[in-house]
Design a protein around this motif. Structure first.
Motif, PDB file in Angstrom:
ATOM      1  N   ARG A   9       0.834  -1.204   0.000  1.00 29.72           N
ATOM      2  CA  ARG A   9       0.000   0.000   0.000  1.00 29.72           C
ATOM      3  C   ARG A   9       0.862   1.244   0.000  1.00 29.72           C
ATOM      4  O   ARG A   9       1.951   1.255   0.556  1.00 29.72           O
ATOM      5  CB  ARG A   9      -0.915   0.021   1.224  1.00 29.72           C
ATOM      6  CG  ARG A   9      -1.954  -1.052   1.132  1.00 29.72           C
ATOM      7  CD  ARG A   9      -3.363  -0.767   1.382  1.00 29.72           C
ATOM      8  NE  ARG A   9      -3.922   0.433   1.840  1.00 29.72           N
ATOM      9  CZ  ARG A   9      -4.936   0.473   2.690  1.00 29.72           C
ATOM     10  NH1 ARG A   9      -5.412  -0.628   3.205  1.00 29.72           N
ATOM     11  NH2 ARG A   9      -5.464   1.625   3.011  1.00 29.72           N
ATOM     12  N   ASP A  10       0.361   2.279  -0.645  1.00 28.80           N
ATOM     13  CA  ASP A  10       1.027   3.576  -0.615  1.00 28.80           C
ATOM     14  C   ASP A  10       0.138   4.539   0.178  1.00 28.80           C
ATOM     15  O   ASP A  10      -0.906   4.148   0.691  1.00 28.80           O
ATOM     16  CB  ASP A  10       1.301   4.090  -2.037  1.00 28.80           C
ATOM     17  CG  ASP A  10       0.038   4.224  -2.876  1.00 28.80           C
ATOM     18  OD1 ASP A  10      -1.062   4.446  -2.319  1.00 28.80           O
ATOM     19  OD2 ASP A  10       0.130   4.112  -4.105  1.00 28.80           O
ATOM     20  N   GLU A  12      -1.190   7.286  -1.119  1.00 31.94           N
ATOM     21  CA  GLU A  12      -1.933   8.119  -2.062  1.00 31.94           C
ATOM     22  C   GLU A  12      -3.436   7.978  -1.815  1.00 31.94           C
ATOM     23  O   GLU A  12      -3.914   6.922  -1.406  1.00 31.94           O
ATOM     24  CB  GLU A  12      -1.607   7.699  -3.500  1.00 31.94           C
ATOM     25  CG  GLU A  12      -0.149   7.858  -3.876  1.00 31.94           C
ATOM     26  CD  GLU A  12       0.317   9.291  -3.890  1.00 31.94           C
ATOM     27  OE1 GLU A  12      -0.523  10.211  -4.017  1.00 31.94           O
ATOM     28  OE2 GLU A  12       1.528   9.519  -3.753  1.00 31.94           O
ATOM     29  N   PHE A  14      -7.537   7.681  -2.677  1.00 32.53           N
ATOM     30  CA  PHE A  14      -8.332   6.855  -3.576  1.00 32.53           C
ATOM     31  C   PHE A  14      -9.193   7.772  -4.442  1.00 32.53           C
ATOM     32  O   PHE A  14      -9.856   8.672  -3.915  1.00 32.53           O
ATOM     33  CB  PHE A  14      -9.211   5.890  -2.782  1.00 32.53           C
ATOM     34  CG  PHE A  14      -8.411   4.903  -1.981  1.00 32.53           C
ATOM     35  CD1 PHE A  14      -8.094   3.667  -2.501  1.00 32.53           C
ATOM     36  CD2 PHE A  14      -7.956   5.223  -0.708  1.00 32.53           C
ATOM     37  CE1 PHE A  14      -7.344   2.757  -1.774  1.00 32.53           C
ATOM     38  CE2 PHE A  14      -7.207   4.316   0.026  1.00 32.53           C
ATOM     39  CZ  PHE A  14      -6.901   3.082  -0.508  1.00 32.53           C
ATOM     40  N   ARG A  29      -8.309   0.653  -4.990  1.00 36.03           N
ATOM     41  CA  ARG A  29      -6.921   0.200  -5.009  1.00 36.03           C
ATOM     42  C   ARG A  29      -6.580  -0.565  -3.740  1.00 36.03           C
ATOM     43  O   ARG A  29      -6.956  -0.180  -2.652  1.00 36.03           O
ATOM     44  CB  ARG A  29      -5.960   1.392  -5.128  1.00 36.03           C
ATOM     45  CG  ARG A  29      -5.949   2.002  -6.483  1.00 36.03           C
ATOM     46  CD  ARG A  29      -4.962   3.145  -6.675  1.00 36.03           C
ATOM     47  NE  ARG A  29      -4.856   4.060  -5.549  1.00 36.03           N
ATOM     48  CZ  ARG A  29      -3.770   4.184  -4.787  1.00 36.03           C
ATOM     49  NH1 ARG A  29      -2.693   3.504  -5.044  1.00 36.03           N
ATOM     50  NH2 ARG A  29      -3.773   5.030  -3.787  1.00 36.03           N
ATOM     51  N   GLU A  35      -6.509  -5.941  -6.760  1.00 37.39           N
ATOM     52  CA  GLU A  35      -5.153  -6.451  -7.026  1.00 37.39           C
ATOM     53  C   GLU A  35      -5.189  -7.680  -7.932  1.00 37.39           C
ATOM     54  O   GLU A  35      -4.370  -7.807  -8.840  1.00 37.39           O
ATOM     55  CB  GLU A  35      -4.428  -6.759  -5.718  1.00 37.39           C
ATOM     56  CG  GLU A  35      -4.065  -5.525  -4.926  1.00 37.39           C
ATOM     57  CD  GLU A  35      -3.069  -4.630  -5.650  1.00 37.39           C
ATOM     58  OE1 GLU A  35      -1.946  -5.091  -5.945  1.00 37.39           O
ATOM     59  OE2 GLU A  35      -3.417  -3.461  -5.922  1.00 37.39           O
ATOM     60  N   SER A  57      -1.672   6.790  -9.490  1.00 32.81           N
ATOM     61  CA  SER A  57      -2.191   6.664  -8.130  1.00 32.81           C
ATOM     62  C   SER A  57      -2.284   8.020  -7.461  1.00 32.81           C
ATOM     63  O   SER A  57      -1.391   8.837  -7.578  1.00 32.81           O
ATOM     64  CB  SER A  57      -1.319   5.804  -7.240  1.00 32.81           C
ATOM     65  OG  SER A  57      -0.379   5.084  -7.864  1.00 32.81           O
ATOM     66  N   GLY A  58      -3.375   8.226  -6.793  1.00 34.83           N
ATOM     67  CA  GLY A  58      -3.585   9.458  -6.074  1.00 34.83           C
ATOM     68  C   GLY A  58      -4.119  10.599  -6.921  1.00 34.83           C
ATOM     69  O   GLY A  58      -4.444  11.656  -6.404  1.00 34.83           O
ATOM     70  N   GLY A  62      -7.605   8.611 -10.981  1.00 28.80           N
ATOM     71  CA  GLY A  62      -7.231   7.333 -10.403  1.00 28.80           C
ATOM     72  C   GLY A  62      -6.165   6.583 -11.178  1.00 28.80           C
ATOM     73  O   GLY A  62      -5.653   7.029 -12.199  1.00 28.80           O
ATOM     74  N   GLU A  63      -5.862   5.438 -10.656  1.00 25.94           N
ATOM     75  CA  GLU A  63      -4.801   4.594 -11.200  1.00 25.94           C
ATOM     76  C   GLU A  63      -5.180   4.052 -12.570  1.00 25.94           C
ATOM     77  O   GLU A  63      -6.350   3.817 -12.851  1.00 25.94           O
ATOM     78  CB  GLU A  63      -4.558   3.434 -10.226  1.00 25.94           C
ATOM     79  CG  GLU A  63      -3.264   2.733 -10.427  1.00 25.94           C
ATOM     80  CD  GLU A  63      -2.908   1.868  -9.241  1.00 25.94           C
ATOM     81  OE1 GLU A  63      -1.890   2.150  -8.594  1.00 25.94           O
ATOM     82  OE2 GLU A  63      -3.657   0.913  -8.959  1.00 25.94           O
ATOM     83  N   GLU A  82      -9.719   2.597 -11.451  1.00 29.86           N
ATOM     84  CA  GLU A  82     -10.488   2.984 -10.266  1.00 29.86           C
ATOM     85  C   GLU A  82     -11.897   3.456 -10.593  1.00 29.86           C
ATOM     86  O   GLU A  82     -12.667   3.758  -9.689  1.00 29.86           O
ATOM     87  CB  GLU A  82      -9.744   4.057  -9.469  1.00 29.86           C
ATOM     88  CG  GLU A  82      -8.538   3.513  -8.736  1.00 29.86           C
ATOM     89  CD  GLU A  82      -7.923   4.533  -7.803  1.00 29.86           C
ATOM     90  OE1 GLU A  82      -8.501   4.788  -6.721  1.00 29.86           O
ATOM     91  OE2 GLU A  82      -6.865   5.090  -8.167  1.00 29.86           O
TER      92      GLU A  82
END
Length: 109
Positions: A9-10, A12, A14, A29, A35, A57-58, A62-63, A82
């Motif tokens: 996990r980071d 950043e 969601f 995420r 995942e 991310s962040g 979204g990612e 996301e």
């Protein structure tokens, strides 16, 4: 660069927020479903001759996965992960349908 799953996990944010205190939905995420779906997409892209990378991310949108096609650098796969509708769509595809969708949509063979 090799990507291993599940990813750590980071810190950043969601893109769509969380439905609870921890990520559980397929568009959140780091949830197990997210995942697993991301890993499935990365593997499928690699098998089809793309070089996948994860970014965004962040960010507000979204990612995403961005992947250049090795045989023609002008063909680039780009998909937000996301977005709930996009995540549900990907999860609706079995392995064969996922590969066919990538080929038909981005390679156009």
């Amino acid at each position: 660069m090799e990507i291993s799953f599940p990813r750590p996990r980071d810190n950043e944010p969601f893109a769509w927020g969380l439905s609870g205190s921890e990520p559980v939905e397929i568009w959140e995420r780091f949830s197990p479903a997210y995942e697993a779906q991301l890993e499935r997409l990365i593997i499928a892209l690699g098998e089809l001759g793309f070089t996948p990378a994860i970014g965004g991310s962040g960010s507000e949108d979204g990612e995403y996965v961005r992947a250049e096609y090795k045989d023609n650098s002008r063909i680039v796969f780009f998909y937000h992960l996301e977005d709930p509708a996009d995540a549900r769509f990907l999860s609706s595809l079995d392995e064969k349908s996922l590969g066919n969708w990538i080929v038909e949509t981005w390679i156009g063979r």
